[in-house]
Motif scaffolding. Sequence first.
Motif, PDB file in Angstrom:
ATOM      1  N   GLU A 154       0.819  -1.224   0.000  1.00  0.00           N
ATOM      2  CA  GLU A 154       0.000   0.000   0.000  1.00  0.00           C
ATOM      3  C   GLU A 154       0.849   1.270   0.000  1.00  0.00           C
ATOM      4  OE1 GLU A 154      -1.188   0.570   4.701  1.00  0.00           O
ATOM      5  OE2 GLU A 154      -2.329  -0.857   3.505  1.00  0.00           O
ATOM      6  N   GLY A 155       2.169   1.123   0.058  1.00  0.00           N
ATOM      7  CA  GLY A 155       3.048   2.284  -0.021  1.00  0.00           C
ATOM      8  C   GLY A 155       3.386   2.928   1.313  1.00  0.00           C
ATOM      9  N   SER A 156       2.989   2.302   2.409  1.00  0.00           N
ATOM     10  CA  SER A 156       3.291   2.873   3.726  1.00  0.00           C
ATOM     11  C   SER A 156       4.745   2.672   4.124  1.00  0.00           C
ATOM     12  CB  SER A 156       2.396   2.241   4.796  1.00  0.00           C
ATOM     13  OG  SER A 156       1.053   2.543   4.534  1.00  0.00           O
ATOM     14  N   LEU A 204       6.937   5.258   9.775  1.00  0.00           N
ATOM     15  CA  LEU A 204       5.746   4.453   9.997  1.00  0.00           C
ATOM     16  C   LEU A 204       5.364   4.450  11.472  1.00  0.00           C
ATOM     17  CD1 LEU A 204       3.738   2.267   8.735  1.00  0.00           C
ATOM     18  CD2 LEU A 204       5.327   0.630   9.753  1.00  0.00           C
ATOM     19  N   ILE A 205       6.326   4.231  12.329  1.00  0.00           N
ATOM     20  CA  ILE A 205       6.058   4.203  13.776  1.00  0.00           C
ATOM     21  C   ILE A 205       5.652   5.598  14.266  1.00  0.00           C
ATOM     22  CG2 ILE A 205       7.077   3.765  16.054  1.00  0.00           C
ATOM     23  CD1 ILE A 205       6.483   1.241  14.257  1.00  0.00           C
ATOM     24  N   ALA A 206       6.295   6.625  13.775  1.00  0.00           N
ATOM     25  CA  ALA A 206       5.939   8.000  14.175  1.00  0.00           C
ATOM     26  C   ALA A 206       4.504   8.314  13.766  1.00  0.00           C
ATOM     27  CB  ALA A 206       6.915   9.001  13.558  1.00  0.00           C
ATOM     28  N   ALA A 207       4.097   7.889  12.567  1.00  0.00           N
ATOM     29  CA  ALA A 207       2.729   8.123  12.109  1.00  0.00           C
ATOM     30  C   ALA A 207       1.739   7.426  13.032  1.00  0.00           C
ATOM     31  CB  ALA A 207       2.563   7.639  10.673  1.00  0.00           C
ATOM     32  N   GLY A 208       2.059   6.225  13.454  1.00  0.00           N
ATOM     33  CA  GLY A 208       1.184   5.494  14.374  1.00  0.00           C
ATOM     34  C   GLY A 208       1.081   6.176  15.717  1.00  0.00           C
ATOM     35  N   ARG A 209       2.183   6.716  16.180  1.00  0.00           N
ATOM     36  CA  ARG A 209       2.191   7.410  17.482  1.00  0.00           C
ATOM     37  C   ARG A 209       1.402   8.701  17.429  1.00  0.00           C
ATOM     38  NH1 ARG A 209       8.096   7.475  19.984  1.00  0.00           N
ATOM     39  NH2 ARG A 209       7.019   7.273  21.959  1.00  0.00           N
ATOM     40  N   GLU A 210       1.387   9.330  16.261  1.00  0.00           N
ATOM     41  CA  GLU A 210       0.676  10.603  16.108  1.00  0.00           C
ATOM     42  C   GLU A 210      -0.801  10.390  15.789  1.00  0.00           C
ATOM     43  OE1 GLU A 210       2.880  12.654  13.113  1.00  0.00           O
ATOM     44  OE2 GLU A 210       4.658  12.842  14.376  1.00  0.00           O
ATOM     45  N   GLY A 211      -1.228   9.135  15.769  1.00  0.00           N
ATOM     46  CA  GLY A 211      -2.634   8.855  15.536  1.00  0.00           C
ATOM     47  C   GLY A 211      -3.046   8.816  14.078  1.00  0.00           C
ATOM     48  N   ARG A 212      -2.060   8.835  13.183  1.00  0.00           N
ATOM     49  CA  ARG A 212      -2.394   8.770  11.756  1.00  0.00           C
ATOM     50  C   ARG A 212      -2.582   7.328  11.308  1.00  0.00           C
ATOM     51  NH1 ARG A 212       2.153  11.638   8.954  1.00  0.00           N
ATOM     52  NH2 ARG A 212       3.267  11.619  10.939  1.00  0.00           N
ATOM     53  N   GLY A 213      -2.419   6.381  12.235  1.00  0.00           N
ATOM     54  CA  GLY A 213      -2.680   4.974  11.958  1.00  0.00           C
ATOM     55  C   GLY A 213      -1.675   4.319  11.053  1.00  0.00           C
ATOM     56  N   LEU A 214      -1.773   2.998  11.024  1.00  0.00           N
ATOM     57  CA  LEU A 214      -0.887   2.196  10.174  1.00  0.00           C
ATOM     58  C   LEU A 214      -1.652   1.644   9.029  1.00  0.00           C
ATOM     59  CD1 LEU A 214       1.181   0.340  12.907  1.00  0.00           C
ATOM     60  CD2 LEU A 214       1.795   2.371  11.669  1.00  0.00           C
TER      61      LEU A 214
END
Length: 95
Positions: A63-65, A85-95
Amino acid sequence: MLPHPAARRTSHEHSLRAGQARALQSRAADGPNSRAEPLTVRIPEACRLTGIGRSKLYELIAEGSIEIVKVGGMTLIPFESLKRLIAAGREGRGL
């Protein structure tokens, strides 16, 4: 009786392990505060570092993540891509 896991390693895996050992030694020589990060990691290491399963990791790649770099038959993942990827998950932007 199964052969010892080391007996199943290819010469490429042996050379990788030797290279990893040299990298660890060089990091240790740089001192305890040195945090050298790899440029890329292979799929099993990315799974280990993130705790993400192999199938989910491949889904995220599709999916390009997560970015990949192909070198011959090897799939390498830029370490920075995993960090994003981990930072996006921590910021609530999901995986």
